[in-house]
Design a protein around this motif. Sequence first.
Motif, PDB file in Angstrom:
ATOM      1  N   ILE A 129      51.765  34.884  39.024  1.00  9.46           N
ATOM      2  CA  ILE A 129      51.062  36.038  39.583  1.00  9.46           C
ATOM      3  C   ILE A 129      49.952  35.599  40.532  1.00  9.46           C
ATOM      4  O   ILE A 129      49.466  34.467  40.472  1.00  9.46           O
ATOM      5  CB  ILE A 129      50.479  36.939  38.474  1.00  9.46           C
ATOM      6  CG1 ILE A 129      49.395  36.190  37.676  1.00  9.46           C
ATOM      7  CG2 ILE A 129      51.585  37.443  37.563  1.00  9.46           C
ATOM      8  CD1 ILE A 129      48.681  37.060  36.661  1.00  9.46           C
ATOM      9  N   ASP A 174      46.548  40.240  40.796  1.00  8.63           N
ATOM     10  CA  ASP A 174      47.447  40.864  39.821  1.00  8.63           C
ATOM     11  C   ASP A 174      46.821  40.835  38.424  1.00  8.63           C
ATOM     12  O   ASP A 174      45.958  39.994  38.126  1.00  8.63           O
ATOM     13  CB  ASP A 174      48.794  40.139  39.778  1.00  8.63           C
ATOM     14  CG  ASP A 174      49.519  40.174  41.108  1.00  8.63           C
ATOM     15  OD1 ASP A 174      49.215  41.067  41.919  1.00  8.63           O
ATOM     16  OD2 ASP A 174      50.379  39.301  41.341  1.00  8.63           O
ATOM     17  N   ALA A 206      47.876  40.597  34.297  1.00 12.32           N
ATOM     18  CA  ALA A 206      48.935  40.304  33.333  1.00 12.32           C
ATOM     19  C   ALA A 206      48.392  40.586  31.942  1.00 12.32           C
ATOM     20  O   ALA A 206      47.267  40.202  31.608  1.00 12.32           O
ATOM     21  CB  ALA A 206      49.395  38.856  33.441  1.00 12.32           C
ATOM     22  N   ILE A 226      52.885  43.303  33.994  1.00 14.10           N
ATOM     23  CA  ILE A 226      52.193  42.824  35.184  1.00 14.10           C
ATOM     24  C   ILE A 226      51.921  44.025  36.081  1.00 14.10           C
ATOM     25  O   ILE A 226      52.804  44.853  36.311  1.00 14.10           O
ATOM     26  CB  ILE A 226      53.025  41.782  35.952  1.00 14.10           C
ATOM     27  CG1 ILE A 226      53.262  40.541  35.098  1.00 14.10           C
ATOM     28  CG2 ILE A 226      52.344  41.393  37.257  1.00 14.10           C
ATOM     29  CD1 ILE A 226      54.220  39.542  35.732  1.00 14.10           C
ATOM     30  N   MET A 251      50.806  44.867  39.906  1.00 10.73           N
ATOM     31  CA  MET A 251      50.680  44.254  41.235  1.00 10.73           C
ATOM     32  C   MET A 251      50.198  45.317  42.235  1.00 10.73           C
ATOM     33  O   MET A 251      50.948  46.211  42.597  1.00 10.73           O
ATOM     34  CB  MET A 251      52.022  43.699  41.707  1.00 10.73           C
ATOM     35  CG  MET A 251      52.621  42.609  40.852  1.00 10.73           C
ATOM     36  SD  MET A 251      54.271  42.133  41.458  1.00 10.73           S
ATOM     37  CE  MET A 251      53.856  41.460  43.082  1.00 10.73           C
TER      38      MET A 251
END
Length: 384
Positions: free
Chosen positions: A285, A289, A291, A301, A303
């Motif tokens: 990532i 981002d 997680a 995740i 984004m």
Amino acid sequence: MLLDQYSLLVAIGFSGAALSVTLLLSWITARSDRFLLTWSAAMALLVVGVILFGLLDHDYDPAVQCASFVFLILGFVLVYAGGRQFRVSRVFWGRIAMLGIIMVLPTLVAFAPGLSGLATIVADVAIAILLVMSGAQSWAGRAEAPLPMAINAVLYLATAASFLLCCVPLIAEGQLVLTTRPSNWAEDLNSIMAIIGITGIGAISLALNQTRIARRHQYASMTDPLTGLLNRRALFDRLGNRDVQPGTAIIVLDLDHFKAVNDRHGHACGDLVLEHFATLLRDHIAASDLAARIGGEEFCIVMPHTSARLASRLAESIRRGLNAQPIRTPDCDIAATVSIGVALCAGTPERFEALLERADRACYGAKNEGRNRVQTSSLLVVAA
């Protein structure tokens, strides 16, 4: 002056003793913060040094003054060591011991032939150097708390300057040998500055440590302890009940047959698989981002500012990375796979929970299609 030097020394002794006890009690409640123990020991040595220096008020004895300076110098060596521990968490005690020898030895050499005045100058310079070194540690660590650490650095430097000023009357009067305890305007100023420095630096350092503890507790409450990723609570605290903007993708990842891994190889091996997968996510990532581990073997995740193609490419890269080689455990190598669902917010803002649900449904679709694959939300396909 309203207070004589003896009264000032008593005040230094009491403030140093109180700070030593406070630091010790703080260390007992937070054993991982070892700099508290180091500073507590430092304050104890300084108090002993001040007591010995105060005894010279009645009968001057060069040996007592020498012992006083040895305790003071070693105390300030530990002040420096604690400051370094506070900033970088560890010190090399062999180097600290060598620093103590280097700082104490010139004072002992000057006292040996009876040059107590010269020895006093040497000791004051040594203490000033140690205070400057301690101030440099605070200045170097100011990124953590700019204003408090800068104030600490200034207090260290001001106290160092007061010790250097103690040398001025001795040098001006050419007092290489003393017959009484040094008592002049510089010594009085040094005593006042020591009280301000000890209480100020101690109070600021304890406040900074409490702030650190609060941050650690907050981090622990928002982080999954096994993987080091955000936990479900942290993810929903950041994004729950909010709209995500167009161009935001959510990827839900669910490890395949994970219960079978725990049943066959044990939970310890299962934990290794989870840790390995979390590392794989971090490696893939971007800094922008998020997680998180949102369930036993389920991950997510988020984004921002992405596209359907980039989100699907990241998901496929993670799938291939996990599938590429078995995960080594003490007992055996475990082949793990993951099913992944991808959903993209496109066109208009969308509730985070709704986007997550679409990604979750796509993930279950990947499992129903045979696992170890990436599936995109139907709305994402239209938007792509």
